[in-house]
Design a protein around this motif. Structure first.
Motif, PDB file in Angstrom:
ATOM      1  N   HIS A   1      -7.875   0.757  -2.648  1.00  0.00           N
ATOM      2  CA  HIS A   1      -8.047   1.275  -0.976  1.00  0.00           C
ATOM      3  C   HIS A   1      -8.491   0.133  -0.204  1.00  0.00           C
ATOM      4  O   HIS A   1      -8.044  -0.230   0.836  1.00  0.00           O
ATOM      5  CB  HIS A   1      -8.951   2.406  -1.204  1.00  0.00           C
ATOM      6  N   ARG A   2      -9.762  -0.722  -0.619  1.00  0.00           N
ATOM      7  CA  ARG A   2     -10.383  -1.607   0.157  1.00  0.00           C
ATOM      8  C   ARG A   2      -9.364  -2.678   0.663  1.00  0.00           C
ATOM      9  O   ARG A   2      -9.187  -3.045   1.480  1.00  0.00           O
ATOM     10  CB  ARG A   2     -11.817  -2.123  -0.360  1.00  0.00           C
TER      11      ARG A   2
ATOM     12  N   GLY B   1      -6.518  -1.518   2.502  1.00  0.00           N
ATOM     13  CA  GLY B   1      -6.924  -1.080   3.747  1.00  0.00           C
ATOM     14  C   GLY B   1      -6.620  -1.765   5.123  1.00  0.00           C
ATOM     15  O   GLY B   1      -6.382  -2.840   4.989  1.00  0.00           O
TER      16      GLY B   1
ATOM     17  N   GLY C   1       0.666  -1.271   0.048  1.00  0.00           N
ATOM     18  CA  GLY C   1       0.016  -0.031   0.053  1.00  0.00           C
ATOM     19  C   GLY C   1       0.916   1.376  -0.033  1.00  0.00           C
ATOM     20  O   GLY C   1       0.421   2.296  -0.734  1.00  0.00           O
TER      21      GLY C   1
ATOM     22  N   ARG D   1      -9.718   2.268  -8.396  1.00  0.00           N
ATOM     23  CA  ARG D   1      -8.901   2.872  -7.200  1.00  0.00           C
ATOM     24  C   ARG D   1      -9.748   2.388  -5.795  1.00  0.00           C
ATOM     25  O   ARG D   1      -9.099   1.888  -4.768  1.00  0.00           O
ATOM     26  CB  ARG D   1      -8.959   4.252  -7.223  1.00  0.00           C
ATOM     27  N   GLU D   2     -11.000   2.432  -5.649  1.00  0.00           N
ATOM     28  CA  GLU D   2     -11.625   2.056  -4.623  1.00  0.00           C
ATOM     29  C   GLU D   2     -11.309   0.757  -4.183  1.00  0.00           C
ATOM     30  O   GLU D   2     -11.173   0.301  -2.813  1.00  0.00           O
ATOM     31  CB  GLU D   2     -13.157   2.245  -4.649  1.00  0.00           C
TER      32      GLU D   2
ATOM     33  N   ARG E   1       0.912   3.950  -3.009  1.00  0.00           N
ATOM     34  CA  ARG E   1       0.613   5.378  -2.760  1.00  0.00           C
ATOM     35  C   ARG E   1       1.923   6.156  -3.285  1.00  0.00           C
ATOM     36  O   ARG E   1       1.793   7.444  -3.903  1.00  0.00           O
ATOM     37  CB  ARG E   1       0.363   5.819  -1.390  1.00  0.00           C
TER      38      ARG E   1
ATOM     39  N   ILE F   1      -2.168   5.770  -6.363  1.00  0.00           N
ATOM     40  CA  ILE F   1      -3.080   4.881  -6.213  1.00  0.00           C
ATOM     41  C   ILE F   1      -3.739   4.651  -7.498  1.00  0.00           C
ATOM     42  O   ILE F   1      -4.081   3.610  -7.911  1.00  0.00           O
ATOM     43  CB  ILE F   1      -3.872   5.122  -5.044  1.00  0.00           C
TER      44      ILE F   1
END
Length: 95
Positions: A64-65, A68, A41, A60-61, A45, A49
């Motif tokens: 992130h999930r 995360g 991650g 992208r979501e 970044r 991302i």
């Protein structure tokens, strides 16, 4: 009087592929899945991302999930992201 601090983000300091590879190598050497996910991650970044997710073929979501705090990425996601980052995973026999 409280001390004012700023948020530290390692991604801001990992500005070369060599530095990013060192972080990921360290993470994989520990065998700690949470650390590996966290390190991926950070590198994602550092590289962006949106661009990383696009190159990996996910949103992208979703990236992130997956990466995360509560995420549990599939192996296919990890492989896609590492490939998108231009990295090669290799396995060696332990001594």
């Amino acid at each position: 009087m409280p001390i004012e601090t700023t948020r530290f983000d390692a991604a801001e300091y990992l500005d070369t592929p060599e530095a990013q590879a060192m972080l990921l190598s360290d993470a994989f050497e520990t065998g700690d899945a949470a650390y590996i996910k966290h390190a991926i991650g950070i590198v994602a970044r550092a590289r962006g991302i949106k661009d990383t997710a696009e190159a990996a073929g996910i949103t992208r979501e979703a990236l992130h999930r997956a990466l995360g705090e509560k995420g549990n990425p599939r192996l296919s996601t990890i492989l896609g992201v590492t490939r998108a980052l231009g990295l090669t995973l290799k396995v060696e026999a332990s001594a």
